[in-house]
Design a protein around this motif. Structure first.
Motif, short mmCIF file in Angstrom:
data_model
loop_
_atom_site.label_atom_id
_atom_site.label_comp_id
_atom_site.label_asym_id
_atom_site.label_seq_id
_atom_site.Cartn_x
_atom_site.Cartn_y
_atom_site.Cartn_z
N ASN A 62 0.82 -1.22 0.00
CA ASN A 62 0.00 0.00 0.00
C ASN A 62 0.85 1.27 0.00
O ASN A 62 2.02 1.27 0.41
N ASP A 63 0.23 2.36 -0.46
CA ASP A 63 0.97 3.59 -0.70
C ASP A 63 1.54 4.20 0.57
O ASP A 63 2.59 4.86 0.52
N ASN A 64 0.88 4.03 1.69
CA ASN A 64 1.40 4.58 2.93
C ASN A 64 2.74 3.96 3.29
O ASN A 64 3.69 4.65 3.68
N ILE A 65 2.84 2.64 3.13
CA ILE A 65 4.10 1.95 3.40
C ILE A 65 5.16 2.37 2.38
O ILE A 65 6.33 2.59 2.73
N LEU A 66 4.75 2.50 1.13
CA LEU A 66 5.69 2.94 0.09
C LEU A 66 6.22 4.33 0.40
O LEU A 66 7.40 4.62 0.19
N ASP A 67 5.35 5.21 0.90
CA ASP A 67 5.78 6.55 1.30
C ASP A 67 6.82 6.46 2.42
O ASP A 67 7.83 7.18 2.41
N GLU A 68 6.56 5.60 3.39
CA GLU A 68 7.50 5.44 4.50
C GLU A 68 8.86 4.95 4.00
O GLU A 68 9.91 5.39 4.48
N ILE A 69 8.83 4.04 3.06
CA ILE A 69 10.08 3.53 2.48
C ILE A 69 10.81 4.66 1.75
O ILE A 69 12.03 4.82 1.89
N GLY A 70 10.06 5.45 1.00
CA GLY A 70 10.66 6.59 0.31
C GLY A 70 11.27 7.59 1.28
O GLY A 70 12.36 8.13 1.04
N ILE A 71 10.59 7.84 2.39
CA ILE A 71 11.09 8.76 3.41
C ILE A 71 12.40 8.26 3.99
O ILE A 71 13.36 9.03 4.17
N ASN A 72 12.48 6.97 4.27
CA ASN A 72 13.72 6.40 4.79
C ASN A 72 14.86 6.51 3.79
O ASN A 72 16.02 6.71 4.17
N ALA A 73 14.53 6.39 2.50
CA ALA A 73 15.55 6.56 1.46
C ALA A 73 16.09 8.00 1.48
O ALA A 73 17.30 8.21 1.35
N THR A 74 15.20 8.97 1.65
CA THR A 74 15.67 10.37 1.70
C THR A 74 16.59 10.59 2.90
O THR A 74 17.56 11.35 2.81
N ARG A 75 16.29 9.92 4.00
CA ARG A 75 17.11 10.11 5.21
C ARG A 75 18.48 9.45 5.06
O ARG A 75 19.48 9.94 5.59
N ILE A 76 18.53 8.34 4.34
CA ILE A 76 19.83 7.71 4.04
C ILE A 76 20.67 8.67 3.18
O ILE A 76 21.86 8.89 3.45
N ASN A 77 20.04 9.25 2.16
CA ASN A 77 20.76 10.21 1.30
C ASN A 77 21.19 11.44 2.09
O ASN A 77 22.28 11.98 1.87
N ALA A 78 20.32 11.89 3.01
CA ALA A 78 20.65 13.06 3.82
C ALA A 78 21.86 12.76 4.71
O ALA A 78 22.77 13.60 4.85
N LEU A 79 21.88 11.58 5.32
CA LEU A 79 23.01 11.21 6.17
C LEU A 79 24.30 11.15 5.37
O LEU A 79 25.36 11.57 5.83
#
Length: 225
Positions: A62-79
């Motif tokens: 579902n899209d909510n989980i996909l959004d959460e996964i995308g958010i974690n990807a942004t945080r990896i890139n930010a780190l």
């Protein structure tokens, strides 16, 4: 206090692999900039996010989980981005308020996404609003805002300047139809309008663009105000 927020699109940070050369050059450039008290940097998910999301979508996640996964990807890139900067946060904030608090302690505060439904452009605009920044620089894979997607229509024309209302209308029009390409989402533009934050939409890979904006208030992209 003179502060600026920069939204670094995932497409210029996370390609087939991390764009380490750009990250290093971008960080060096910011280190040489004088006259500013702080920089907020919001990083997108790019290829890392798209790979996970597209693969999992095939399994009807579902899209909510996909959004959460995308958010974690942004945080990896930010780190990853923080490793090239001095006087920067070592822990990636998960809310705009936390990031704003960190601005008291660091010259650079780097973050990714915050919650499902919010793009990193919206996060960047909320961040800019929260710390009273007058300017948000949106570094993208395209060199400005066009009347249509220039990658699909060679006759698309770049817009040098536009007001908030015209930008919001174009964003709405661009979001209609399959394979749409929106330069910025409506929420981020609406936040900019209510707080009078000037937006510079530029080719984020061109370091000189950031320098021209920060020192001269000019760019070869699009200014929204």
């Amino acid at each position: 206090m003179k502060r600026v927020v920069i939204s670094l699109g995932g497409s210029i940070i996370s390609m087939e692999k991390l764009n380490l050369e750009f990250m290093e050059e971008f960080s060096r450039m910011l280190g040489n900039i004088k006259g500013y008290d702080g920089f907020g940097i919001v990083v997108g998910g790019g290829k890392l996010a798209r790979t996970y999301i597209s693969d999992l979508r095939k399994y009807n996640v579902n899209d909510n989980i996909l959004d959460e996964i995308g958010i974690n990807a942004t945080r990896i890139n930010a780190l990853a981005m923080t490793t090239f900067l001095d006087d920067v946060n070592s822990k990636i904030p998960t809310t705009v308020n936390d990031a704003a608090e960190m601005m008291h302690d660091y010259r650079y505060v780097v973050m990714g996404g915050t919650e499902p439904g919010h793009t990193t452009d919206t996060v960047a605009m909320l961040f800019a609003e929260r710390i009273n920044a007058d300017v948000m620089i949106n570094g993208t894979s395209v060199d400005g805002v066009y009347t249509e997607d220039p990658r699909k229509n060679r006759n698309a024309k770049k817009i040098d300047r536009m007001n908030y209302d015209d930008a919001i209308k174009l964003s709405i029009d661009s979001s209609i139809g399959a394979g749409s390409n929106v330069f910025m989402d409506i929420t981020s533009l609406s936040i900019a309008k209510r707080s009078g934050i000037k937006i510079f939409v530029i080719n984020g890979l061109k370091i000189d663009e950031y320098i021209n904006i920060l020192y001269n208030g000019t760019c070869n992209g699009t200014i929204i105000e």
